[in-house]
Design a protein around this motif. Structure first.
Motif, PDB file in Angstrom:
ATOM      1  N   HIS A   1       0.859  -1.189   0.000  1.00  0.00           N
ATOM      2  CA  HIS A   1       0.000   0.000   0.000  1.00  0.00           C
ATOM      3  C   HIS A   1       0.893   1.237   0.000  1.00  0.00           C
ATOM      4  O   HIS A   1       1.863   1.304   0.766  1.00  0.00           O
TER       5      HIS A   1
ATOM      6  N   CYS B   1      -7.463  -0.116   4.251  1.00  0.00           N
ATOM      7  CA  CYS B   1      -6.934   1.177   3.793  1.00  0.00           C
ATOM      8  C   CYS B   1      -7.077   2.242   4.883  1.00  0.00           C
ATOM      9  O   CYS B   1      -6.242   3.143   4.988  1.00  0.00           O
TER      10      CYS B   1
ATOM     11  N   ASP C   1      -9.895   4.103  -1.213  1.00  0.00           N
ATOM     12  CA  ASP C   1      -8.726   3.217  -1.134  1.00  0.00           C
ATOM     13  C   ASP C   1      -7.483   4.051  -0.845  1.00  0.00           C
ATOM     14  O   ASP C   1      -7.547   5.275  -0.762  1.00  0.00           O
ATOM     15  N   ASN C   2      -6.356   3.375  -0.686  1.00  0.00           N
ATOM     16  CA  ASN C   2      -5.072   4.076  -0.653  1.00  0.00           C
ATOM     17  C   ASN C   2      -4.645   4.390  -2.083  1.00  0.00           C
ATOM     18  O   ASN C   2      -5.122   3.778  -3.031  1.00  0.00           O
TER      19      ASN C   2
ATOM     20  N   ALA D   1      -2.540   0.237  -4.179  1.00  0.00           N
ATOM     21  CA  ALA D   1      -2.560  -0.931  -3.299  1.00  0.00           C
ATOM     22  C   ALA D   1      -2.794  -2.179  -4.130  1.00  0.00           C
ATOM     23  O   ALA D   1      -3.481  -2.147  -5.147  1.00  0.00           O
TER      24      ALA D   1
ATOM     25  N   SER E   1       0.917   5.686  -0.189  1.00  0.00           N
ATOM     26  CA  SER E   1       0.213   6.970  -0.129  1.00  0.00           C
ATOM     27  C   SER E   1       1.047   8.042  -0.817  1.00  0.00           C
ATOM     28  O   SER E   1       2.232   8.228  -0.483  1.00  0.00           O
TER      29      SER E   1
END
Length: 382
Positions: free
Chosen positions: A200, A342, A235-236, A239, A202
């Motif tokens: 994941h 997430c 969501d991120n 991912a 960001s």
């Protein structure tokens, strides 16, 4: 869904399994109430059976099985006998207390037969079984034709050990035996309660205001309405699961290109590893998903061209991306609009960037420790 979920509430939604083993012959999830009419069952939750790699008492325990799966594996052995095929499963389910002498007799469990002694043999057995279940729609809500991912996940003897592979590309230097034990269809993993792994990331930017306070904004995608799991949820930024045989970081690079149209050169130059989160999730249908997610950050450098870091939908998994301010992020988190795992990745990000601290969050230590579950793994092996 409540409109005022706390950070700890969000963790409870995702990390919602608690394994308890009061005696060697008992193992159950105390949080899953299977029969509200039966007070004894309601108190103890659903009984589970350890899934061992082989019949040896020293065998690694690689998963947890629900009663419905144990019963199906019993039927699988009956089918094998009828077709004059070798049985796949050892069903050691008759625990005799009179024979128990301080650990000499192990707990009840299910394992592969001893003839399935290589990763390729186990992989082939799991492939045939899961594909037949798919074609007959036996567990249609998990690995039926509409849920099938056609993607192999690696299974390891030690879920906290090295992520290696028979091709040698990921084998830890100096190791004599692979931690990798077989691979299986992604969608069927929850049926066998095995640990799975993902990445994941960001993409975010921080801006310092005139008052000296930092403000955060994160790129957030909306999942496609056609996704087999959590359609339409937030969501991120990027991912995905880690396919068998692919290194963790290369999995991230692949997902960045496939989901967000991010160039590999940008990812390799600017992404940094930020640890991992782990949790034990039971789905709404009762299936078991202990998971590890390796976490990455891509902070947009001050003064950089922001268009280089702007994600754009590239496949059919993402509807759109939006750069959300921290206030909007928190609002949507508290509304339960993010995919459960997430939400945990964002909470972890807030902690690492200093937005959640011991001074502003009374549950700080509970939150920090709950983001790094060991799945009560020691109870699996007892």
């Amino acid at each position: 869904m409540s409109s005022n979920l706390s950070y700890l509430d969000l963790i409870d939604i995702c990390d919602n399994v608690q394994i308890y083993r009061p005696t060697p012959e008992e193992l159950y999830d105390v949080k899953y109430k299977i029969d509200a009419q039966d007070k004894n069952k309601a108190r103890h939750g659903e009984h589970l059976v350890p899934f061992a790699l082989n019949p040896s008492p020293e065998s690694p325990i690689i998963g947890l099985l629900r009663p419905i799966i144990v019963q199906q594996l019993r039927l699988e052995n009956e089918r094998s006998r009828q077709l004059v095929l070798p049985e796949i499963w050892v069903l050691d389910l008759d625990f005799d207390v009179s024979q128990y002498r301080g650990g000499e007799v192990g707990p009840r469990r299910v394992s592969f037969q001893s003839w399935l002694d290589t990763p390729s043999k186990r992989t082939a057995a799991m492939r045939e079984t899961c594909e037949r279940w798919r074609d007959t729609k036996l567990f249609d809500d998990v690995c039926g034709p509409k849920k099938w991912r056609a993607e192999l996940y690696p299974i390891y003897a030690d879920p906290f050990g090295v992520l290696d592979h028979p091709d040698g590309s990921l084998q830890a230097e100096g190791t004599k035996q692979l931690n990798f034990v077989f691979e299986m269809e992604r969608s069927a993993c929850a049926l066998f309660g095995v640990v799975t792994y993902g990445v994941h990331m960001s993409i975010y930017q921080e801006v310092l205001g005139l008052d000296g306070e930092k403000s955060l904004a994160v790129w957030v995608p909306t999942r496609a309405r056609t996704k087999p799991t959590f359609p339409g949820f937030l969501d991120n930024t990027v991912a995905g699961g880690i396919p068998s045989g692919m290194p963790v970081f290369e999995s991230l690079v692949k997902e960045c290109m496939e989901e967000a149209s991010l160039g590999a050169d940008v990812v390799r130059k600017h992404v940094r590893g930020a640890g991992a989160i782990s949790y034990f999730f039971r789905t709404s249908k009762g299936w078991l998903q202990p998971e590890v997610e390796y976490v990455y950050d891509l902070p947009i450098p001050p003064g950089a061209d922001p268009t280089l870091f702007e994600p754009k939908p590239s496949d059919d998994e993402v509807e759109s991306f939006e750069l959300m301010t921290q206030d909007i992020l928190i609002e949507k988190l508290r509304l339960g609009l993010f995919k459960p795992n997430c939400a945990l990745v964002l909470i972890d990000l807030f902690i690492r960037l200093g937005y959640i601290t011991p001074d502003n969050e009374p549950d700080f230590m509970n939150i920090v420790t709950r983001l790094h579950s060991r799945f009560d793994y020691e109870q699996w092996k007892r």
